[in-house]
Design an enzyme around this catalytic site. Structure first.
Site, PDB file in Angstrom:
ATOM      1  N   TYR A 169      17.965  -5.359  11.029  1.00  0.00           N
ATOM      2  CA  TYR A 169      17.487  -5.223   9.639  1.00  0.00           C
ATOM      3  C   TYR A 169      18.420  -5.954   8.665  1.00  0.00           C
ATOM      4  CZ  TYR A 169      15.715  -2.864   5.438  1.00  0.00           C
ATOM      5  OH  TYR A 169      15.170  -2.589   4.204  1.00  0.00           O
ATOM      6  N   ASP A 213      -1.482  -9.051   9.039  1.00  0.00           N
ATOM      7  CA  ASP A 213      -0.150  -8.926   9.619  1.00  0.00           C
ATOM      8  C   ASP A 213       0.614 -10.171   9.201  1.00  0.00           C
ATOM      9  OD1 ASP A 213       2.139  -8.954  11.158  1.00  0.00           O
ATOM     10  OD2 ASP A 213       1.129  -8.412  13.031  1.00  0.00           O
ATOM     11  N   SER A 254       0.791  -1.230   0.000  1.00  0.00           N
ATOM     12  CA  SER A 254       0.000   0.000   0.000  1.00  0.00           C
ATOM     13  C   SER A 254       0.824   1.281   0.000  1.00  0.00           C
ATOM     14  CB  SER A 254      -0.922   0.020   1.227  1.00  0.00           C
ATOM     15  OG  SER A 254      -0.166   0.087   2.423  1.00  0.00           O
ATOM     16  N   ARG A 255       2.143   1.176   0.226  1.00  0.00           N
ATOM     17  CA  ARG A 255       2.959   2.385   0.324  1.00  0.00           C
ATOM     18  C   ARG A 255       4.309   2.174  -0.324  1.00  0.00           C
ATOM     19  NH1 ARG A 255       3.292   4.028   6.486  1.00  0.00           N
ATOM     20  NH2 ARG A 255       4.240   5.888   5.559  1.00  0.00           N
ATOM     21  N   SER A 307      17.555  -6.044   0.401  1.00  0.00           N
ATOM     22  CA  SER A 307      18.090  -4.689   0.506  1.00  0.00           C
ATOM     23  C   SER A 307      19.599  -4.715   0.343  1.00  0.00           C
ATOM     24  CB  SER A 307      17.747  -4.095   1.876  1.00  0.00           C
ATOM     25  OG  SER A 307      18.445  -2.887   2.120  1.00  0.00           O
ATOM     26  N   LYS A 309      17.514  -9.114   6.189  1.00  0.00           N
ATOM     27  CA  LYS A 309      17.626  -8.985   4.736  1.00  0.00           C
ATOM     28  C   LYS A 309      18.702  -9.909   4.163  1.00  0.00           C
ATOM     29  CE  LYS A 309      14.385  -5.933   4.053  1.00  0.00           C
ATOM     30  NZ  LYS A 309      13.168  -6.303   3.305  1.00  0.00           N
TER      31      LYS A 309
END
Length: 247
Positions: free
Chosen positions: A156, A64, A15-16, A143, A160
């Protein structure tokens, strides 16, 4: 080349930012898109509305993806609405950046659960349907931080980097099932998160990128489209969209 018209895709975190661009780009190429979101229904419905206004087909489904029950509902809703799943884009992700000495157990768990464990949840639930597709595609959004590491980003980068290893191993298992599995590794992309950085930090980032600019979400979306449409002989790979920052 695979004809994408009437293929069905789930885009987690669709959605973003990058997820929104991926959802829209797939829909422009005839794919029926399930825009997954966790909390911001307004953003999700805005993406769906724009797709429909352009003549595409899309629905928004709240889930979720770090919770297996929510994921099962996401898969069931997709099958109820569209009858199949051809493409799964694992894009949902969060950051809880802190130096390791300040990183709490909760900071670690939240990032690992949303960025890595969720991919187990979605693929394990969607795989029977993907294997029925003539051209199943799994695309994991990793990423550059999973390749290089990042200061204050142990959680993070671990998630990734784990996603890259996961992609390679699963690609080996699914190659004979006609399901390709690849990772897209964006560099610094001009999203809301980057836009909120202080100007000085943004300038330093841009100066470090060989092409001297930030990437755009649409450029990541086009790489996903390429793998869906022309990626029949590509599996287990990392597609780097980073302006030459990591080679």
């Amino acid at each position: 080349m695979v004809e994408l018209t009437d293929k069905v895709a789930i885009v987690t975190g669709g959605s973003r930012g990058i997820g929104s661009a991926i959802s829209s780009e797939l829909a422009r190429n005839g794919v029926k898109v399930v825009v997954n979101y966790q909390s911001n229904s307004e953003s999700a419905e805005k993406v769906v509305h724009a797709i429909k206004e352009s003549g595409g087909q899309a629905i928004a489904v709240k889930a979720d993806v770090s919770k297996s029950d929510d994921v099962l509902n996401l898969i069931n809703e997709t099958i109820n609405q569209f009858g199949k799943i051809d493409i799964l884009v694992n894009n949902a992700g969060i950051t809880k950046d802190r130096t390791f000495r300040k990183l709490s157990q909760d900071d670690w768990n939240q990032v690992i659960n949303v960025n890595l464990n969720s991919v187990y949840n979605t693929i394990s639930s969607a795989l029977p349907h993907l294997m029925e597709s003539e051209a199943g595609r799994i695309i994991n959004i990793s990423s550059i931080i999973g390749q290089t590491g990042g200061f204050g980003q142990t959680n993070y980068s671990a998630a990734k980097a784990g996603l890259i290893g996961y992609t390679k191993s699963l690609a080996l298992e699914l190659a004979r099932k006609r399901v390709t599995v690849n990772a897209v590794c964006p560099g610094f992309i001009e999203t809301e998160m980057v836009q909120e950085m202080p100007d000085k930090v943004r300038e330093q980032i841009i100066a470090s990128v060989p092409v001297q600019r930030l990437g755009q979400a649409i450029e990541v979306a086009r790489s996903v489209l390429f793998l869906c449409k022309d990626g029949e002989y590509i599996t287990g790979q990392q597609l780097n969209i980073n302006g030459g920052l990591y080679m």
